[in-house]
Design a protein around this motif. Structure first.
Motif, short mmCIF file in Angstrom:
data_model
loop_
_atom_site.label_atom_id
_atom_site.label_comp_id
_atom_site.label_asym_id
_atom_site.label_seq_id
_atom_site.Cartn_x
_atom_site.Cartn_y
_atom_site.Cartn_z
N PHE A 19 30.27 -20.57 -0.51
CA PHE A 19 29.43 -21.36 -1.40
C PHE A 19 29.07 -20.50 -2.60
CE2 PHE A 19 25.43 -19.27 -0.33
CZ PHE A 19 25.68 -18.77 0.94
N ALA A 20 29.00 -21.17 -3.73
CA ALA A 20 28.67 -20.50 -4.98
C ALA A 20 27.19 -20.73 -5.29
CB ALA A 20 29.53 -21.04 -6.11
N GLU A 21 26.70 -19.98 -6.21
CA GLU A 21 25.30 -20.16 -6.62
C GLU A 21 25.15 -21.52 -7.29
OE1 GLU A 21 22.11 -18.17 -9.69
OE2 GLU A 21 23.79 -16.98 -8.97
N ASN A 22 24.11 -22.22 -6.93
CA ASN A 22 23.81 -23.52 -7.52
C ASN A 22 22.62 -23.36 -8.47
OD1 ASN A 22 23.32 -26.16 -8.16
ND2 ASN A 22 22.81 -26.82 -6.08
N PRO A 23 22.84 -23.41 -9.77
CA PRO A 23 21.75 -23.20 -10.71
C PRO A 23 20.80 -24.41 -10.80
CG PRO A 23 23.75 -23.70 -11.90
CD PRO A 23 24.12 -23.61 -10.45
N LEU A 24 21.20 -25.53 -10.20
CA LEU A 24 20.36 -26.72 -10.23
C LEU A 24 19.35 -26.69 -9.09
CD1 LEU A 24 23.24 -29.30 -10.81
CD2 LEU A 24 21.82 -28.20 -12.54
N SER A 25 18.30 -27.44 -9.23
CA SER A 25 17.29 -27.47 -8.17
C SER A 25 17.65 -28.47 -7.07
CB SER A 25 15.93 -27.82 -8.77
OG SER A 25 15.99 -29.08 -9.40
N LYS A 26 18.75 -29.21 -7.25
CA LYS A 26 19.17 -30.17 -6.22
C LYS A 26 20.64 -29.98 -5.91
CE LYS A 26 20.12 -33.70 -9.67
NZ LYS A 26 19.94 -35.05 -10.11
N LEU A 27 21.08 -30.56 -4.79
CA LEU A 27 22.48 -30.45 -4.41
C LEU A 27 23.35 -31.26 -5.36
CD1 LEU A 27 22.20 -30.81 -0.52
CD2 LEU A 27 22.65 -28.74 -1.84
N PRO A 28 24.53 -30.76 -5.67
CA PRO A 28 25.43 -31.52 -6.53
C PRO A 28 25.96 -32.75 -5.79
CG PRO A 28 26.51 -29.54 -5.73
CD PRO A 28 25.09 -29.49 -5.27
N PRO A 29 26.43 -33.76 -6.51
CA PRO A 29 26.98 -34.95 -5.85
C PRO A 29 28.26 -34.60 -5.10
CG PRO A 29 27.38 -35.04 -8.20
CD PRO A 29 26.50 -33.84 -7.96
N PRO A 30 28.62 -35.39 -4.09
CA PRO A 30 29.86 -35.13 -3.36
C PRO A 30 31.07 -35.18 -4.29
CG PRO A 30 28.55 -36.83 -2.26
CD PRO A 30 27.90 -36.55 -3.57
N ASP A 31 32.00 -34.30 -4.04
CA ASP A 31 33.23 -34.23 -4.84
C ASP A 31 34.36 -34.85 -4.02
OD1 ASP A 31 35.51 -33.58 -6.25
OD2 ASP A 31 34.82 -31.56 -6.74
N GLU A 32 34.85 -36.01 -4.43
CA GLU A 32 35.86 -36.74 -3.66
C GLU A 32 37.21 -36.06 -3.65
OE1 GLU A 32 35.94 -40.76 -5.05
OE2 GLU A 32 33.79 -41.02 -4.78
N ILE A 33 37.41 -35.09 -4.51
CA ILE A 33 38.70 -34.41 -4.59
C ILE A 33 38.82 -33.29 -3.56
CG2 ILE A 33 40.22 -33.07 -6.12
CD1 ILE A 33 39.09 -34.64 -8.44
N ILE A 34 37.72 -32.80 -3.02
CA ILE A 34 37.76 -31.68 -2.08
C ILE A 34 38.63 -31.97 -0.86
CG2 ILE A 34 36.39 -30.24 -0.50
CD1 ILE A 34 34.20 -30.21 -2.64
N PRO A 35 38.48 -33.12 -0.15
CA PRO A 35 39.36 -33.36 1.01
C PRO A 35 40.84 -33.36 0.64
CG PRO A 35 37.55 -34.93 0.99
CD PRO A 35 37.50 -34.19 -0.30
N LEU A 36 41.18 -33.93 -0.52
CA LEU A 36 42.58 -33.93 -0.95
C LEU A 36 43.07 -32.53 -1.26
CD1 LEU A 36 42.45 -37.05 -3.30
CD2 LEU A 36 43.36 -36.93 -0.98
N THR A 37 42.20 -31.72 -1.84
CA THR A 37 42.54 -30.34 -2.16
C THR A 37 42.79 -29.55 -0.88
OG1 THR A 37 41.21 -30.45 -4.17
CG2 THR A 37 41.77 -28.24 -3.35
N ILE A 38 41.92 -29.70 0.11
CA ILE A 38 42.09 -29.01 1.39
C ILE A 38 43.38 -29.46 2.06
CG2 ILE A 38 41.17 -28.76 3.73
CD1 ILE A 38 38.37 -28.69 2.44
#
Length: 127
Positions: A19-38
């Motif tokens: 996991f990378a550092e998240n500069p936002l105070s909330k979680l980012p939205p789900p990324d639909e491309i991640i399962p395809l990338t994996i």
């Protein structure tokens, strides 16, 4: 994992999604491309039949359970695309800290891996 026992010694890898550092105070939205990338990474990575992957969920921040659930979701989505992998899930640790891990391989490699693993265990028990 398999010691010096061929043929898997040189084909066993650890797979980590960090996991990378998240500069936002909330979680980012789900990324639909991640399962395809994996799925794409696994298809390319597992072109060699003997390849075996040990996946371990990062737990430095105590969120291994959440990462495990997410990875299982991604793996299931990737499998709907016709991937021919099998995954065995394990967890270990204690009440304070649990670790989640998976052993992933091609289905056509399953029997060979199980036989090699059983030989490894038998060799260890004889010593």
């Amino acid at each position: 994992m398999f010691g010096n026992q061929p043929p898997f010694t040189e084909f066993t890898y650890e797979f980590v999604i960090g996991f990378a550092e998240n500069p936002l105070s909330k979680l980012p939205p789900p990324d639909e491309i991640i399962p395809l990338t994996i799925a794409c990474i696994f298809n390319n990575f597992f072109s060699q039949k003997e390849t075996v992957v040990v996946y371990i969920c990062e737990n430095a921040d105590g969120r291994a359970n959440a990462r495990n659930r997410k990875f299982n979701q991604w793996f299931e989505q990737a499998g709907q695309g016709g991937l021919s992998f099998v995954k065995f899930d394990y967890r270990f640790g204690n009440d304070r800290e649990l670790f989640y891990t998976s052993l992933i391989m091609r289905i056509d490699n399953l029997a060979d891996v199980i036989i090699s693993f059983q030989k490894l265990v038998l060799d260890c028990n004889e010593k």
